[in-house]
Design an enzyme around this catalytic site. Structure first.
Site, PDB file in Angstrom:
ATOM      1  N   GLU A  82       0.820  -1.225   0.000  1.00 13.87           N
ATOM      2  CA  GLU A  82       0.000   0.000   0.000  1.00 13.87           C
ATOM      3  C   GLU A  82       0.846   1.265   0.000  1.00 13.87           C
ATOM      4  OE1 GLU A  82      -2.850   0.237   3.207  1.00 13.87           O
ATOM      5  OE2 GLU A  82      -3.879   1.940   2.286  1.00 13.87           O
ATOM      6  N   LYS A 269      -7.032  -0.507  11.742  1.00 17.94           N
ATOM      7  CA  LYS A 269      -6.454  -0.940  10.454  1.00 17.94           C
ATOM      8  C   LYS A 269      -5.268  -0.023  10.135  1.00 17.94           C
ATOM      9  CE  LYS A 269      -5.965  -0.905   5.796  1.00 17.94           C
ATOM     10  NZ  LYS A 269      -5.146   0.036   5.001  1.00 17.94           N
ATOM     11  N   ASP A 285       4.916 -14.138  12.238  1.00 16.99           N
ATOM     12  CA  ASP A 285       3.586 -14.601  11.856  1.00 16.99           C
ATOM     13  C   ASP A 285       2.595 -13.450  12.050  1.00 16.99           C
ATOM     14  OD1 ASP A 285       1.044 -15.738  11.860  1.00 16.99           O
ATOM     15  OD2 ASP A 285       1.715 -17.605  12.787  1.00 16.99           O
ATOM     16  N   HIS A 383      -2.468  10.586   0.805  1.00 17.42           N
ATOM     17  CA  HIS A 383      -2.525   9.185   0.374  1.00 17.42           C
ATOM     18  C   HIS A 383      -2.656   9.097  -1.140  1.00 17.42           C
ATOM     19  CE1 HIS A 383      -3.308   4.953   0.296  1.00 17.42           C
ATOM     20  NE2 HIS A 383      -4.480   5.147  -0.266  1.00 17.42           N
TER      21      HIS A 383
HETATM   22  C1  LIG Z   1       1.721  11.385   3.185  1.00 20.14           C
HETATM   23  C2  LIG Z   1       2.062  12.367   4.303  1.00 20.14           C
HETATM   24  C3  LIG Z   1       3.197  11.793   5.124  1.00 20.14           C
HETATM   25  C4  LIG Z   1       2.478  13.700   3.719  1.00 20.14           C
HETATM   26  O1  LIG Z   1       2.583  14.575   4.792  1.00 20.14           O
HETATM   27  P1  LIG Z   1       3.240  16.012   4.657  1.00 20.14           P
HETATM   28  O2  LIG Z   1       3.154  16.691   5.983  1.00 20.14           O
HETATM   29  O3  LIG Z   1       2.644  16.720   3.478  1.00 20.14           O
HETATM   30  O4  LIG Z   1       4.703  15.645   4.332  1.00 20.14           O
HETATM   31  P2  LIG Z   1       5.978  16.545   4.130  1.00 20.14           P
HETATM   32  O5  LIG Z   1       6.184  16.709   2.669  1.00 20.14           O
HETATM   33  O6  LIG Z   1       5.924  17.755   4.988  1.00 20.14           O
HETATM   34  O7  LIG Z   1       7.095  15.562   4.720  1.00 20.14           O
HETATM   35  C5  LIG Z   1       7.131  15.206   6.104  1.00 20.14           C
HETATM   36  C6  LIG Z   1       7.875  13.891   6.213  1.00 20.14           C
HETATM   37  O8  LIG Z   1       7.033  12.840   5.717  1.00 20.14           O
HETATM   38  C7  LIG Z   1       7.848  11.864   5.068  1.00 20.14           C
HETATM   39  N1  LIG Z   1       7.477  11.818   3.662  1.00 20.14           N
HETATM   40  C8  LIG Z   1       6.753  12.719   2.956  1.00 20.14           C
HETATM   41  N2  LIG Z   1       6.609  12.310   1.685  1.00 20.14           N
HETATM   42  C9  LIG Z   1       7.259  11.146   1.559  1.00 20.14           C
HETATM   43  C10 LIG Z   1       7.465  10.236   0.501  1.00 20.14           C
HETATM   44  N3  LIG Z   1       6.978  10.447  -0.723  1.00 20.14           N
HETATM   45  N4  LIG Z   1       8.167   9.140   0.739  1.00 20.14           N
HETATM   46  C11 LIG Z   1       8.698   8.889   1.958  1.00 20.14           C
HETATM   47  N5  LIG Z   1       8.532   9.722   3.005  1.00 20.14           N
HETATM   48  C12 LIG Z   1       7.822  10.836   2.810  1.00 20.14           C
HETATM   49  C13 LIG Z   1       9.285  12.293   5.226  1.00 20.14           C
HETATM   50  O9  LIG Z   1       9.797  11.740   6.407  1.00 20.14           O
HETATM   51  C14 LIG Z   1       9.122  13.788   5.372  1.00 20.14           C
HETATM   52  O10 LIG Z   1      10.210  14.389   6.042  1.00 20.14           O
HETATM   53  P3  LIG Z   1      11.525  14.836   5.195  1.00 20.14           P
HETATM   54  O11 LIG Z   1      12.240  13.570   4.891  1.00 20.14           O
HETATM   55  O12 LIG Z   1      11.037  15.547   3.980  1.00 20.14           O
HETATM   56  O13 LIG Z   1      12.289  15.678   6.134  1.00 20.14           O
HETATM   57  C15 LIG Z   1       0.815  12.628   5.221  1.00 20.14           C
HETATM   58  O14 LIG Z   1      -0.206  13.178   4.433  1.00 20.14           O
HETATM   59  C16 LIG Z   1       0.312  11.421   5.914  1.00 20.14           C
HETATM   60  O15 LIG Z   1       0.906  10.926   6.852  1.00 20.14           O
HETATM   61  N6  LIG Z   1      -0.869  10.898   5.518  1.00 20.14           N
HETATM   62  C17 LIG Z   1      -1.440   9.686   6.081  1.00 20.14           C
HETATM   63  C18 LIG Z   1      -1.217   8.579   5.117  1.00 20.14           C
HETATM   64  C19 LIG Z   1      -1.689   7.230   5.639  1.00 20.14           C
HETATM   65  O16 LIG Z   1      -2.020   7.036   6.770  1.00 20.14           O
HETATM   66  N7  LIG Z   1      -1.708   6.275   4.733  1.00 20.14           N
HETATM   67  C20 LIG Z   1      -2.137   4.957   5.013  1.00 20.14           C
HETATM   68  C21 LIG Z   1      -3.140   4.552   3.993  1.00 20.14           C
HETATM   69  S1  LIG Z   1      -4.764   5.159   4.410  1.00 20.14           S
HETATM   70  C22 LIG Z   1      -5.294   3.897   5.473  1.00 20.14           C
HETATM   71  O17 LIG Z   1      -5.168   2.753   5.125  1.00 20.14           O
HETATM   72  C23 LIG Z   1      -5.568   4.091   6.909  1.00 20.14           C
HETATM   73  C24 LIG Z   1      -6.566   5.079   7.443  1.00 20.14           C
HETATM   74  C25 LIG Z   1      -6.177   6.459   7.106  1.00 20.14           C
HETATM   75  O18 LIG Z   1      -7.864   4.835   6.939  1.00 20.14           O
HETATM   76  C26 LIG Z   1      -6.521   4.841   8.931  1.00 20.14           C
HETATM   77  C27 LIG Z   1      -7.463   5.697   9.722  1.00 20.14           C
HETATM   78  O19 LIG Z   1      -8.571   6.005   9.210  1.00 20.14           O
HETATM   79  O20 LIG Z   1      -7.122   5.999  10.889  1.00 20.14           O
HETATM   80  N1  LIG Z   2      -1.551 -20.398  16.484  1.00 18.23           N
HETATM   81  C1  LIG Z   2      -0.371 -20.047  15.956  1.00 18.23           C
HETATM   82  O1  LIG Z   2      -0.042 -18.875  15.928  1.00 18.23           O
HETATM   83  C2  LIG Z   2       0.527 -21.095  15.381  1.00 18.23           C
HETATM   84  C3  LIG Z   2       1.699 -20.703  14.788  1.00 18.23           C
HETATM   85  N2  LIG Z   2       2.595 -21.617  14.321  1.00 18.23           N
HETATM   86  C4  LIG Z   2       3.870 -21.260  13.703  1.00 18.23           C
HETATM   87  O2  LIG Z   2       4.895 -21.570  14.651  1.00 18.23           O
HETATM   88  C5  LIG Z   2       6.087 -20.829  14.377  1.00 18.23           C
HETATM   89  C6  LIG Z   2       6.631 -20.212  15.647  1.00 18.23           C
HETATM   90  O3  LIG Z   2       6.823 -21.232  16.608  1.00 18.23           O
HETATM   91  P1  LIG Z   2       8.128 -21.257  17.508  1.00 18.23           P
HETATM   92  O4  LIG Z   2       7.943 -22.345  18.504  1.00 18.23           O
HETATM   93  O5  LIG Z   2       8.428 -19.913  17.991  1.00 18.23           O
HETATM   94  O6  LIG Z   2       9.228 -21.549  16.418  1.00 18.23           O
HETATM   95  P2  LIG Z   2      10.161 -22.755  16.071  1.00 18.23           P
HETATM   96  O7  LIG Z   2       9.678 -24.028  16.603  1.00 18.23           O
HETATM   97  O8  LIG Z   2      10.427 -22.645  14.600  1.00 18.23           O
HETATM   98  O9  LIG Z   2      11.499 -22.300  16.785  1.00 18.23           O
HETATM   99  C7  LIG Z   2      11.645 -22.206  18.140  1.00 18.23           C
HETATM  100  C8  LIG Z   2      12.888 -22.978  18.490  1.00 18.23           C
HETATM  101  O10 LIG Z   2      14.049 -22.170  18.286  1.00 18.23           O
HETATM  102  C9  LIG Z   2      15.081 -22.682  19.095  1.00 18.23           C
HETATM  103  N3  LIG Z   2      15.801 -21.566  19.748  1.00 18.23           N
HETATM  104  C10 LIG Z   2      17.079 -21.193  19.467  1.00 18.23           C
HETATM  105  N4  LIG Z   2      17.448 -20.154  20.238  1.00 18.23           N
HETATM  106  C11 LIG Z   2      16.398 -19.863  21.033  1.00 18.23           C
HETATM  107  C12 LIG Z   2      16.183 -18.883  22.038  1.00 18.23           C
HETATM  108  N5  LIG Z   2      17.130 -18.029  22.397  1.00 18.23           N
HETATM  109  N6  LIG Z   2      14.974 -18.825  22.626  1.00 18.23           N
HETATM  110  C13 LIG Z   2      13.992 -19.678  22.269  1.00 18.23           C
HETATM  111  N7  LIG Z   2      14.147 -20.643  21.348  1.00 18.23           N
HETATM  112  C14 LIG Z   2      15.346 -20.746  20.721  1.00 18.23           C
HETATM  113  C15 LIG Z   2      14.422 -23.578  20.140  1.00 18.23           C
HETATM  114  O11 LIG Z   2      14.687 -24.912  19.722  1.00 18.23           O
HETATM  115  P3  LIG Z   2      15.689 -25.876  20.508  1.00 18.23           P
HETATM  116  O12 LIG Z   2      15.675 -25.462  21.933  1.00 18.23           O
HETATM  117  O13 LIG Z   2      15.163 -27.232  20.253  1.00 18.23           O
HETATM  118  O14 LIG Z   2      17.016 -25.599  19.836  1.00 18.23           O
HETATM  119  C16 LIG Z   2      12.952 -23.347  19.942  1.00 18.23           C
HETATM  120  O15 LIG Z   2      12.167 -24.453  20.198  1.00 18.23           O
HETATM  121  C17 LIG Z   2       5.699 -19.790  13.377  1.00 18.23           C
HETATM  122  O16 LIG Z   2       6.168 -20.215  12.120  1.00 18.23           O
HETATM  123  C18 LIG Z   2       4.162 -19.822  13.401  1.00 18.23           C
HETATM  124  O17 LIG Z   2       3.631 -19.406  12.163  1.00 18.23           O
HETATM  125  C19 LIG Z   2       2.363 -22.967  14.449  1.00 18.23           C
HETATM  126  C20 LIG Z   2       1.207 -23.407  15.017  1.00 18.23           C
HETATM  127  C21 LIG Z   2       0.165 -22.522  15.508  1.00 18.23           C
END
Ligand SMILES: CC(C)(COP(=O)([O-])OP(=O)([O-])OC[C@H]1O[C@@H](n2cnc3c(N)ncnc32)[C@H](O)[C@@H]1OP(=O)([O-])[O-])[C@@H](O)C(=O)NCCC(=O)NCCSC(=O)C[C@@](C)(O)CC(=O)[O-]
Ligand SMILES: NC(=O)C1=CN([C@@H]2O[C@H](COP(=O)(O)OP(=O)(O)OC[C@H]3O[C@@H](n4cnc5c(N)ncnc54)[C@H](OP(=O)(O)O)[C@@H]3O)[C@@H](O)[C@H]2O)C=CC1
Length: 434
Positions: A82, A269, A285, A383
């Site tokens: 998006e 969202k 995940d 946007h």
């Molecule tokens: C779009 C802006 C940021 C403009 O906002 P602006 O104030 O006109 O931006 P600006 O030109 O003054 O720039 C400010 C900063 O924005 C960044 N920026 C600015 N332009 C860019 C670009 N092209 N690419 C990357 N970064 C950009 C950048 O960090 C920039 O700083 P700078 O680097 O210039 O010092 C603002 O209007 C905004 O935040 N809008 C909201 C957009 C949004 O939320 N989009 C999500 C999709 S809509 C949705 O799905 C969700 C929603 C909205 O329905 C959720 C809800 O209802 O709550």
């Molecule tokens: N409802 C849900 O959300 C479900 C999600 N999943 C999936 O399960 C996965 C995540 O499960 P998860 O058990 O985290 O992953 P994994 O089983 O892939 O990995 C975890 C393993 O990593 C090893 N490990 C190594 N270093 C560490 C550490 N520092 N701390 C902890 N573990 C370590 C351990 O194995 P060891 O000790 O044996 O070396 C541990 O069992 C995701 O892919 C997810 O999509 C699966 C089923 C249901």
């Protein structure tokens, strides 16, 4: 990090952006080569990740800038289709950085697994039995997954919930046993599922009931992350609106999303725009995170805003986001997916807790920018301005036509596909575009 290199980042070409990140000390030679090649998932790995695999599905991978979190600078990778999400996150983070950045609080990472028992002869007596045999249950669980215990984690606590029968709906009573497990750096789904299946025979013997299932709960209420910010109103002025006015309107936007589920869903969202994008980029995940976040938004019995925006005594704007974030720094595809490995390198996170801090901050910045746009100039200006390129591509523009058509679209009142197709036809000197 030398942030000067990152100025006007979005005006650069992708290669120039990669060079800027190299100059800022964020990317090394190997990472640069991988990014330039395109973070491809090798066919052999893809075929072993899922079933019936045919090909791979690509998404753009970019970075949001300006994140100052608990005193540390981050460039945040996001995988998303998006437009305007990355711009909005960067814009929000920029203002929040000027105000001192995000502060985060991460709960000790404890995940919950459930065993549901049915036909338990006496639920109240069974609850007492389970609690008095807590040590045995913990031992059985840990014996099922000893390696996590060796690492310093494991099952820590047992709790019980009695869910009464619902005669109207014909639903039987359930006795639900929760295991609270420290899964350390992993999300822990597989660890917990193994443990839950491991304790079932013991629980059945103890209670006289019959297990229906044993499974992790994605409602990870013992693994909460909070990001907060405090913004002086002077930093909020936008267009015709003073900083005080924007602050008050932001608070009203929150209040609207607090009382109205129809608004809260859209508000959340917007928060998940950023959260899903970084969770996906990190190889975690995202279905698990989304499911838990939306359930947490309903914890009072009504679906509400996940963020809150309030006024401090001195007039500053106070923002806060809390949600369950059971992500991992290991496990799943995190350590072998090329994009997830790149995300680890760019963020330089050292633990799952640090990744939680970053993800929660992204969610707060995303909401801040979205509602700031909504209560000032409206969402379409920012946007749709950024959406114009996608629209141009949808209309069939190629090469230089994309930029040309995107610029023309920005001057149009009705920026839609029909307008884009008509403008493209004009560019090509034709009547219509096929
Ligand atoms: C779009 C802006 C940021 C403009 O906002 P602006 O104030 O006109 O931006 P600006 O030109 O003054 O720039 C400010 C900063 O924005 C960044 N920026 C600015 N332009 C860019 C670009 N092209 N690419 C990357 N970064 C950009 C950048 O960090 C920039 O700083 P700078 O680097 O210039 O010092 C603002 O209007 C905004 O935040 N809008 C909201 C957009 C949004 O939320 N989009 C999500 C999709 S809509 C949705 O799905 C969700 C929603 C909205 O329905 C959720 C809800 O209802 O709550
Ligand atoms: N409802 C849900 O959300 C479900 C999600 N999943 C999936 O399960 C996965 C995540 O499960 P998860 O058990 O985290 O992953 P994994 O089983 O892939 O990995 C975890 C393993 O990593 C090893 N490990 C190594 N270093 C560490 C550490 N520092 N701390 C902890 N573990 C370590 C351990 O194995 P060891 O000790 O044996 O070396 C541990 O069992 C995701 O892919 C997810 O999509 C699966 C089923 C249901």
């Amino acid at each position: 990090m030398e942030s000067n290199y990152l100025q006007k980042f979005y005006d650069k070409t992708p290669d120039e952006r990669i060079t800027a990140l190299q100059s800022a000390g964020i990317l090394d030679e190997e990472a640069i080569a991988n990014l330039q090649e395109g973070l491809k998932l090798p066919q052999e790995i893809a075929d072993n990740m899922i079933e019936n695999q045919l090909s791979t599905y690509e998404l753009p991978y970019g970075v949001a800038l300006n994140f100052l979190i608990d005193g540390k600078d981050y460039v945040v990778p996001m995988a998303i289709e998006e437009p305007s999400v990355i711009a909005a996150a960067s814009a929000g983070a920029k203002i929040i950085a000027k105000a001192g950045g995000f502060r985060t609080t991460i709960q000790k990472r404890v995940m919950i697994g459930q065993v549901a028992l049915k036909n338990v002869p006496d639920s109240v007596a069974a609850e007492q039995l389970i609690l008095s045999h807590e040590e045995n249950i913990l031992q059985a669980a840990n014996a099922a997954h000893p390696s996590i215990v060796k690492r310093g984690g494991g099952a820590r606590r047992v709790s019980v919930r009695i869910l009464p029968a619902d005669d109207v709906e014909g639903i039987p009573a359930f006795l639900v046993v929760h295991l609270h497990v420290e899964t350390l750096e992993a999300m822990g789904a597989n660890i917990i599922n193994t443990m839950m299946e491991g304790v079932i025979p013991y629980l059945e013997r103890l209670t006289g009931g019959e297990a229906l299932m044993g499974i992790l709960s994605n409602y990870a209420t013992d693994c909460l992350a909070t990001a907060e910010c405090r913004i002086p109103a002077a930093l909020l002025a936008k267009g015709e609106f003073s900083g005080d006015e924007v602050r008050d309107r932001l608070i009203e936007a929150y209040q609207f999303a607090y009382v109205d589920p129809y608004r809260a869903v859209t508000n959340n969202k917007g928060i998940m725009n950023g959260i899903d994008a970084i969770v996906l980029a990190s190889g975690n995940d995202w279905r698990a995170i989304s499911a838990g976040a939306h359930a947490y938004a309903s914890r009072s019995g009504q679906y509400r805003s996940l963020t809150s925006w309030k006024k401090a005594e001195n007039g500053d704007l106070l923002g806060s986001l809390t949600l369950p974030l059971p992500i991992g720094a290991v496990g799943g595809s995190i350590n072998f997916h090329p994009a997830a490995k790149m995300t680890k390198e760019i963020l330089g996170y050292r633990s799952a807790s640090e990744l939680e801090s970053i993800i929660a901050s992204v969610g707060l910045a995303q909401n801040f920018s979205a509602i700031k746009a909504l209560v000032t100039e409206g969402i379409q200006k920012g946007h749709m301005g950024l959406h114009s390129r996608s629209l141009a591509i949808s209309a069939g523009a190629v090469g230089q036509e994309i930029e040309q058509l995107s610029q023309l679209l920005k001057g149009e009142k009705n920026m839609n596909l029909a307008t884009a197709q008509s403008l493209l036809a004009q560019i090509r000197g034709a009547d219509t575009v096929d």
